[in-house]
Design an enzyme around this catalytic site. Structure first.
Site, PDB file in Angstrom:
ATOM      1  N   SER A  56      -2.033   6.685   4.902  1.00 58.73           N
ATOM      2  CA  SER A  56      -1.795   7.622   3.742  1.00 58.73           C
ATOM      3  C   SER A  56      -2.708   8.788   4.103  1.00 58.73           C
ATOM      4  CB  SER A  56      -2.076   7.039   2.571  1.00 58.73           C
ATOM      5  OG  SER A  56      -3.696   6.642   2.580  1.00 58.73           O
ATOM      6  N   HIS A 101       4.319   5.310   1.939  1.00 52.42           N
ATOM      7  CA  HIS A 101       4.810   6.529   2.420  1.00 52.42           C
ATOM      8  C   HIS A 101       5.683   6.636   3.567  1.00 52.42           C
ATOM      9  CE1 HIS A 101       1.368   8.545   0.766  1.00 52.42           C
ATOM     10  NE2 HIS A 101       0.577   7.696   0.968  1.00 52.42           N
ATOM     11  N   LYS A 136       6.803   7.449  -4.907  1.00 51.51           N
ATOM     12  CA  LYS A 136       6.539   8.542  -4.115  1.00 51.51           C
ATOM     13  C   LYS A 136       7.960   9.343  -3.706  1.00 51.51           C
ATOM     14  CE  LYS A 136       2.080   7.143  -2.769  1.00 51.51           C
ATOM     15  NZ  LYS A 136       1.202   6.185  -2.190  1.00 51.51           N
TER      16      LYS A 136
END
Ligand SMILES: *Cc1c(COP(=O)(O)O)cnc(C)c1O
Length: 400
Positions: free
Chosen positions: A191, A219, A250
């Site tokens: 990350s 991610h 996200k």
């Protein structure tokens, strides 16, 4: 009246306020104090903060779905039944919206089953503590997300931290450390560095040594892979990974998280994951929004294409400035060293209308404070060029 008032003792000096003051002073002295900065309004990648318009390069909204009105509309329709789920899934908070989204996610991930969690932090806590316990061993990359670190602690398994992406060191540990059950856990995209886990090697080692493999795709969900499933899909290895944790907060622009796994593991998580069992179910309206996001990720590959166009443009811009960078994920660190340097650099970029939050310990190791750029489909090429110009003007090169 006056008598009653006289009996009220004067307020004590709260010990906790004293502790807090001392710790805050220490953080401030080391330039590690952080403050909240509310976003006053948002239009795609452009935000208003402290009365100023800034282009946001610090968001995980990789596909620009967080402000997509189609998600908002899906949530609004579901809100007709109210907001809160009212209880945990196992008590009375379980709704058809949860099952519908879980079915959709299992299909999206081409997994036997999926189960929702309140967020990615809760998912990692729940998965690791449900699968492992005393007598077991978890092998964890040293740069794994804090939620994995905390999941290892909660599980009470012995945790062996291996050097970042070091397959040889991991193999030595797998040979040396026995346990009842053994599990390897890794971020797919790290990350704070944006680099990728050496997944092929991890799969091979896990199979050779009879260990389970858990991959946190936080991610990578919506970003990597031909269909946007993540790194496991990108490398064609989904079938070799025991649990894939994905996030809805996200690239999917909503909130929440899920674990995709075999059916027995899903059932075990429902029974044993403490962060699922002892926590209120996700609001059904959020599930509706997330389900719309999954549909959009599948139906509109152009979102991912636009993200990758921007990622490639940003990597090329950094390279032109002499900063080594490769287009492997949406995250680009420019490591500057001491917290002070990262703070100053963030300040310079803010003056140029760019919001790039400095990242300091404990989020990253000492001496590696950095600017961390997160690229989104919501950026325009002009936004990317503006960053390049600002970096050049600030003379920022990075240490990588
Ligand atoms: C953001 C993140 C999480 C936590 O997800 P939330 O849904 O924000 O709680 C977990 N793991 C990784 C690698 C992350 O980057």
């Amino acid at each position: 009246m006056s008598l009653a008032r006289a009996r009220v003792p004067s307020p004590p000096i709260a010990p906790s306020a004293e502790w807090a003051r001392a710790e805050l002073a220490s953080l401030e002295a080391r330039r590690l104090l952080r403050r909240l900065e509310p976003v006053e309004s948002r239009r795609g990648a452009v935000v208003r903060v402290g009365g100023r318009e800034l282009v946001n390069f610090s968001s995980n909204d990789y596909l620009g779905l967080a402000s997509d009105q189609r998600l908002a509309e899906a949530a609004r329709r579901a809100l007709a039944e109210g907001v809160g789920a009212g209880a945990s899934r196992l008590i009375s908070g379980d709704r058809s919206a949860h099952h519908s989204l879980e079915g959709r996610l299992a299909e999206f991930e081409r997994a036997e089953a999926a189960v929702l969690f309140g967020n990615g932090y809760a998912a990692n806590l729940g998965v690791l503590s449900a699968l492992c316990g005393e007598g077991d061993v978890i092998f964890s990359d040293e740069l794994n997300h804090a939620s994995i670190v905390d999941g290892c602690r909660l599980s009470r398994a012995r945790t062996v931290v291996y050097p970042h992406c070091d397959l040889e060191a991991l193999e030595r540990s797998l040979r040396a450390v026995p346990g009842r059950r053994r599990l390897v856990v890794t971020d797919a995209v790290f990350s704070m560095d944006g680099d990728l886990a050496p997944l092929e090697g991890l799969v091979k080692l896990c199979r050779e040594h009879g260990a389970a493999l858990v991959v946190d795709e936080a991610h990578a969900t919506g970003v990597l892979g031909p269909r946007g499933e993540g790194l496991c899909e990108e490398l064609g290895l989904s079938a070799f990974v025991d649990v894939r944790v994905g996030t809805l907060g996200k690239a999917l622009g909503a909130y929440g998280a899920y674990a995709a796994s075999s059916a027995p593991v899903q059932k075990l998580l429902v029974n044993r994951a403490r962060s699922l069992v002892f926590s209120t179910a996700l609001p059904p309206a959020l599930c509706a929004a997330a389900q719309r996001a999954v549909e959009l990720v599948e139906a509109e590959p152009q979102l991912r294409a636009r993200l990758w166009r921007n990622i490639r443009a940003f990597a090329a811009a950094l390279n032109r400035l002499g900063i080594p960078a490769r287009p492997r994920s949406a995250i680009f660190p420019v490591v500057l060293g001491e917290p002070e340097r990262a703070l100053e650099a963030g300040q310079r970029l803010a003056e140029a209308g760019l919001w790039v939050k400095p990242i300091r310990p404990p989020t990253v190791p000492e001496g590696t404070s950095r600017l961390r750029f997160a690229i989104s489909a919501a950026h325009s090429l002009e936004h990317i060029e503006r960053v390049a110009a600002a970096l050049e003007k600030a003379g920022l090169r990075g240490e990588r």
